[in-house]
Design an enzyme around this catalytic site. Structure first.
Site, PDB file in Angstrom:
ATOM      1  N   ARG A   1     -16.565  -3.232 -20.899  1.00 17.79           N
ATOM      2  CA  ARG A   1     -16.388  -4.508 -21.597  1.00 17.79           C
ATOM      3  C   ARG A   1     -16.992  -5.603 -20.723  1.00 17.79           C
ATOM      4  O   ARG A   1     -16.737  -5.651 -19.515  1.00 17.79           O
ATOM      5  CB  ARG A   1     -14.899  -4.764 -21.797  1.00 17.79           C
ATOM      6  CG  ARG A   1     -14.597  -6.170 -22.236  1.00 17.79           C
ATOM      7  CD  ARG A   1     -13.167  -6.323 -22.626  1.00 17.79           C
ATOM      8  NE  ARG A   1     -12.296  -6.546 -21.489  1.00 17.79           N
ATOM      9  CZ  ARG A   1     -10.971  -6.618 -21.596  1.00 17.79           C
ATOM     10  NH1 ARG A   1     -10.401  -6.458 -22.767  1.00 17.79           N
ATOM     11  NH2 ARG A   1     -10.228  -6.840 -20.547  1.00 17.79           N
TER      12      ARG A   1
ATOM     13  N   HIS B   1       0.797  -1.225   0.000  1.00 18.18           N
ATOM     14  CA  HIS B   1       0.000   0.000   0.000  1.00 18.18           C
ATOM     15  C   HIS B   1       0.830   1.275   0.000  1.00 18.18           C
ATOM     16  O   HIS B   1       0.384   2.306  -0.496  1.00 18.18           O
ATOM     17  CB  HIS B   1      -0.958  -0.017   1.187  1.00 18.18           C
ATOM     18  CG  HIS B   1      -2.038  -1.029   1.024  1.00 18.18           C
ATOM     19  ND1 HIS B   1      -2.559  -1.743   2.060  1.00 18.18           N
ATOM     20  CD2 HIS B   1      -2.665  -1.456  -0.087  1.00 18.18           C
ATOM     21  CE1 HIS B   1      -3.479  -2.562   1.608  1.00 18.18           C
ATOM     22  NE2 HIS B   1      -3.559  -2.411   0.303  1.00 18.18           N
TER      23      HIS B   1
ATOM     24  N   ARG C   1     -12.422  -2.558 -17.744  1.00 19.82           N
ATOM     25  CA  ARG C   1     -12.249  -4.022 -17.719  1.00 19.82           C
ATOM     26  C   ARG C   1     -13.083  -4.584 -16.559  1.00 19.82           C
ATOM     27  O   ARG C   1     -12.607  -4.685 -15.434  1.00 19.82           O
ATOM     28  CB  ARG C   1     -10.771  -4.380 -17.511  1.00 19.82           C
ATOM     29  CG  ARG C   1      -9.872  -4.076 -18.725  1.00 19.82           C
ATOM     30  CD  ARG C   1      -8.425  -4.435 -18.397  1.00 19.82           C
ATOM     31  NE  ARG C   1      -7.620  -4.645 -19.584  1.00 19.82           N
ATOM     32  CZ  ARG C   1      -6.799  -3.738 -20.108  1.00 19.82           C
ATOM     33  NH1 ARG C   1      -6.680  -2.546 -19.550  1.00 19.82           N
ATOM     34  NH2 ARG C   1      -6.085  -4.035 -21.188  1.00 19.82           N
TER      35      ARG C   1
ATOM     36  N   CYS D   1      -7.879   0.108 -27.892  1.00 21.92           N
ATOM     37  CA  CYS D   1      -7.801   0.149 -26.435  1.00 21.92           C
ATOM     38  C   CYS D   1      -6.644  -0.712 -25.920  1.00 21.92           C
ATOM     39  O   CYS D   1      -6.435  -0.816 -24.725  1.00 21.92           O
ATOM     40  CB  CYS D   1      -9.114  -0.265 -25.798  1.00 21.92           C
ATOM     41  SG  CYS D   1      -9.589  -1.942 -26.208  1.00 21.92           S
TER      42      CYS D   1
ATOM     43  N   GLU E   1      -9.970  -8.512 -31.802  1.00 27.14           N
ATOM     44  CA  GLU E   1      -8.780  -9.097 -31.170  1.00 27.14           C
ATOM     45  C   GLU E   1      -8.310 -10.355 -31.879  1.00 27.14           C
ATOM     46  O   GLU E   1      -7.301 -10.929 -31.492  1.00 27.14           O
ATOM     47  CB  GLU E   1      -9.088  -9.475 -29.716  1.00 27.14           C
ATOM     48  CG  GLU E   1      -9.525  -8.314 -28.862  1.00 27.14           C
ATOM     49  CD  GLU E   1      -9.717  -8.716 -27.411  1.00 27.14           C
ATOM     50  OE1 GLU E   1      -8.835  -8.410 -26.607  1.00 27.14           O
ATOM     51  OE2 GLU E   1     -10.753  -9.317 -27.087  1.00 27.14           O
TER      52      GLU E   1
ATOM     53  N   ARG F   1       1.408 -13.672 -25.639  1.00 31.13           N
ATOM     54  CA  ARG F   1       1.747 -12.367 -25.063  1.00 31.13           C
ATOM     55  C   ARG F   1       2.337 -12.475 -23.661  1.00 31.13           C
ATOM     56  O   ARG F   1       2.912 -11.539 -23.139  1.00 31.13           O
ATOM     57  CB  ARG F   1       0.511 -11.448 -25.052  1.00 31.13           C
ATOM     58  CG  ARG F   1      -0.586 -11.880 -24.119  1.00 31.13           C
ATOM     59  CD  ARG F   1      -1.878 -11.111 -24.338  1.00 31.13           C
ATOM     60  NE  ARG F   1      -2.106 -10.093 -23.337  1.00 31.13           N
ATOM     61  CZ  ARG F   1      -3.258  -9.450 -23.176  1.00 31.13           C
ATOM     62  NH1 ARG F   1      -4.281  -9.691 -23.962  1.00 31.13           N
ATOM     63  NH2 ARG F   1      -3.393  -8.554 -22.239  1.00 31.13           N
TER      64      ARG F   1
ATOM     65  N   ASN G   1      -3.360  -5.894 -27.807  1.00 31.25           N
ATOM     66  CA  ASN G   1      -2.549  -6.842 -27.022  1.00 31.25           C
ATOM     67  C   ASN G   1      -2.842  -8.262 -27.498  1.00 31.25           C
ATOM     68  O   ASN G   1      -1.932  -9.040 -27.793  1.00 31.25           O
ATOM     69  CB  ASN G   1      -2.875  -6.745 -25.527  1.00 31.25           C
ATOM     70  CG  ASN G   1      -2.802  -5.321 -25.007  1.00 31.25           C
ATOM     71  OD1 ASN G   1      -2.095  -4.502 -25.561  1.00 31.25           O
ATOM     72  ND2 ASN G   1      -3.536  -5.034 -23.947  1.00 31.25           N
ATOM     73  N   ASP G   2      -4.130  -8.587 -27.564  1.00 33.18           N
ATOM     74  CA  ASP G   2      -4.504  -9.918 -28.039  1.00 33.18           C
ATOM     75  C   ASP G   2      -4.398 -10.020 -29.554  1.00 33.18           C
ATOM     76  O   ASP G   2      -4.021 -11.067 -30.079  1.00 33.18           O
ATOM     77  CB  ASP G   2      -5.930 -10.260 -27.593  1.00 33.18           C
ATOM     78  CG  ASP G   2      -5.940 -10.845 -26.194  1.00 33.18           C
ATOM     79  OD1 ASP G   2      -5.043 -11.656 -25.891  1.00 33.18           O
ATOM     80  OD2 ASP G   2      -6.821 -10.483 -25.395  1.00 33.18           O
TER      81      ASP G   2
HETATM   82  C1  PEP Z   1      -6.267  -6.199 -25.618  1.00 35.62           C
HETATM   83  O1  PEP Z   1      -6.232  -7.421 -25.814  1.00 35.62           O
HETATM   84  O2  PEP Z   1      -5.620  -5.378 -26.312  1.00 35.62           O
HETATM   85  C2  PEP Z   1      -7.097  -5.635 -24.551  1.00 35.62           C
HETATM   86  C3  PEP Z   1      -7.275  -4.338 -24.430  1.00 35.62           C
HETATM   87  O3  PEP Z   1      -7.630  -6.502 -23.663  1.00 35.62           O
HETATM   88  P1  PEP Z   1      -6.794  -7.217 -22.482  1.00 35.62           P
HETATM   89  O4  PEP Z   1      -5.414  -6.637 -22.467  1.00 35.62           O
HETATM   90  O5  PEP Z   1      -7.547  -6.959 -21.240  1.00 35.62           O
HETATM   91  O6  PEP Z   1      -6.832  -8.635 -22.935  1.00 35.62           O
HETATM   92 MG    MG Z   2      -7.755  -8.689 -24.898  1.00 34.45          MG
END
Ligand code: PEP
Ligand code: MG
Length: 559
Positions: free
Chosen positions: A331, A188, A295, A501, A430, A464, A453-454
């Site tokens: 989401r 913390h 999220r 995103c 994604e 990843r 990211n995905d």
């Molecule tokens: C992504 O996959 O880019 C995304 C925003 O979702 P997360 O990172 O939560 O899988």
């Molecule tokens: Mg994702």
């Protein structure tokens, strides 16, 4: 000059005299009591007092650092009256005839050891909390006041490991930075330091000696470096860095209220990614246009059992009302793969990233989806809501998800529960399938949000999570960037908007590319909003657009 290395957990450079935090230690006496009922009453009175103090601290923290900081003390309140904790103290008083101070001390040690032995770093860090709560009860029993800072000038505070209540009780106007011997990233102290914007370094061990007290120290929270009595070169280098950071912050401050518009007038929306309604103050403080990704799975991750409709409704309603009419895209549940939740009891999979995750779970277990959608539509009456589904591959999935939305709306209408008629429904892009089907998917929804990211993971077939694959996991790969362009074109051809995103949205080396392909929205972490706005406002997109688009599709662009 003495240089000490720790781990920076809250950025920024600070300079000032070193002050070693003195904790007022109450000496715990141990003795046998005769009247166990009276001793139990003494404990209960001290416990009540401690809980009251924690309530006051929660309010103070809320004013200074927002709801997340206040939550620490509210959690401490719960710990102070935790049934198991109280029963252990009662046993020590009633069965062992221990005085209350000793009973609390022994119980604290037992519980702290139990937390410290857990594998999860988060739970390990909770050992400090249980000690902190117990110290507070002991202070209430003994009347000994806890420590503070006795210095006329602002200081760099050194401590073994500051407890959350010590951190919040300190007079922040006299603290320039923190250095602690121990501590953890998710402890913390680190969280509070970051929220309060104070540089902090943890884990310096015993390298900071008491005899350094009063000497000039410079700390760099981004590198974790602590320098005592810096020589001229190091001093001027760190001071220059401090000056640059100050100027940068002032410059960025001036960008608040300014449009996210290029020099030649192309605008793009800059929104934020959040994990809880407690992140909303940071979104507003950084002047973001809305929330592009909430999220929602973090609500589920914070619970020991499926969160109820009402619990979720309150969280979504809070985010929407606190955003004051600015758009919030929530989401739906995205668990599985890297985010596992015990109470979902999902069978172990050989290949979880390609398994039962995200929207697939929602469609396979409609009761879970139904509860979340009811909570979301009920909350829609309190602001501007967007709902998006993660990990889509096929049109039928979107149709089925939308059917569930219709069912929920019909139910709410029948029950006379208000909801908004203007909820935008979107999907995350994604997967390669969603990219290739984006012309068709665009006809089913109001917007696309690219989860890069995905998308990178699935486009490149590259995990990843696997640190060893570093150079293979390349979100700049032309396959990813061409996919984004294709999605963008298909979205616009069908009259819907498209955002990013994933983490790529904040990559300033690609801002021009995103503007060139026509992305409408970038959703990033709150502290990235103003640097991104600066980058957008420095750009003249007309000059570079053609070349960027040609390069993207060129034969040379192979990597
Ligand atoms: C992504 O996959 O880019 C995304 C925003 O979702 P997360 O990172 O939560 O899988
Ligand atoms: Mg994702």
């Amino acid at each position: 000059m003495i240089s000490v290395q720790g781990k920076g957990v809250s950025g920024g450079v600070a300079i000032g005299p070193l002050y070693c935090y003195q904790r007022a230690k109450s000496t715990i006496r141990r003795y046998e009591v005769e009247d166990v009922d009276a001793e139990w009453d003494r404990f209960k009175a001290a416990q009540t007092k401690a809980i009251e103090q924690l309530g006051e601290l929660a309010e103070k923290a809320r004013e200074e650092a927002g709801d997340e900081a206040a939550l620490l003390f509210e959690t401490h309140q719960m710990m102070a009256e935790d049934m198991e904790y109280e029963e252990a103290i009662q046993t020590a008083i009633r069965d062992k005839k221990l005085n209350a101070e000793a009973a609390v001390t022994d119980t604290a040690a037992q519980f702290a050891a139990r937390f410290a032995a857990m594998e999860d770093a988060y739970f390990q860090a909770r050992a400090a909390d249980v000690k902190d709560v117990s110290d507070r009860i002991i202070s209430a029993l003994t009347g000994v006041v806890r420590g503070g800072i006795d210095s006329p000038v602002p200081v760099i505070l050194a401590a073994d490991d500051l407890s959350p209540s010590e951190t919040v009780q300190l007079d922040k106007s006299r603290i320039l930075g923190f250095v602690t011997e121990g501590g953890s990233d998710s402890g913390h102290t680190a969280i509070l330091a970051r929220t309060m914007g104070i540089p902090a370094i943890i884990g310096v061990g015993d390298q900071l000696k008491p005899e350094y007290e009063g000497r000039e120290v410079i700390i760099d929270g981004s590198t974790g470096n602590v320098v005592i009595d810096a020589d001229e070169d190091a001093r001027s280098c760190l001071l220059r860095k401090m000056e640059e950071q100050k100027k940068m912050r002032e410059l960025l401050e001036q960008l608040k209220g300014q449009p996210n518009e290029t020099k030649d007038g192309q605008s793009i929306r800059v929104y934020c990614n959040i994990g809880s309604p407690d992140d909303v103050p940071a979104v507003l403080a950084n002047d973001a246009g809305g929330v592009g990704l909430f999220r929602s799975e973090f609500l589920y991750l914070n619970c020991d059992d499926y969160p109820t409709e009402d619990y979720q409704f309150e969280a979504y309603k809070k985010a929407l009302s606190d955003m004051g009419g600015k758009e919030v895209v929530i989401r739906t549940l995205d668990i599985g793969a890297d985010k596992q939740i015990g109470y979902f009891d999902l069978p172990k999979e050989e290949n979880p990233a390609m398994g039962n995750r995200a929207l697939r779970i929602c469609l396979n277990r409609p009761e879970i989806f139904h509860t979340q959608l009811r909570a979301l539509f009920r909350a829609s009456a309190f602001g501007k809501l967007g709902i998006m589904f993660p990990m889509v591959t096929s049109v039928w999935e979107v149709k089925e998800a939308r059917k569930m939305c219709e069912r929920v709306k019909e139910e709410l209408t029948k029950e006379g529960i208000p909801f908004s008629d203007h909820v935008e429904i979107g999907i995350m892009i994604e997967t390669p399938a969603a990219v290739l089907m984006s012309d068709r998917l665009a006809k089913e929804v109001d917007f696309f949000s690219c989860g890069t990211n995905d998308l990178t993971q699935y486009m490149l077939a590259c995990d990843r999570q696997n640190a060893d694959l570093g150079r293979f996991y390349n979100p700049h790969h032309p396959a990813v960037l061409r996919a984004l362009k294709m999605v963008c074109d298909n979205a616009h051809r069908n009259g819907i908007w498209v955002g990013i995103c994933g983490e790529l949205g904040v990559d300033l080396s690609l801002t021009e590319t995103f503007l060139a392909i026509g992305i409408d929205e970038l959703s990033v972490s709150p502290h990235s909003v103003l640097p991104l706005r600066q980058k957008i406002r420095e750009t003249t997109i007309f000059d570079v657009k053609q070349k960027i688009l040609e390069d993207l599709l060129s034969d040379e662009n192979t990597i």
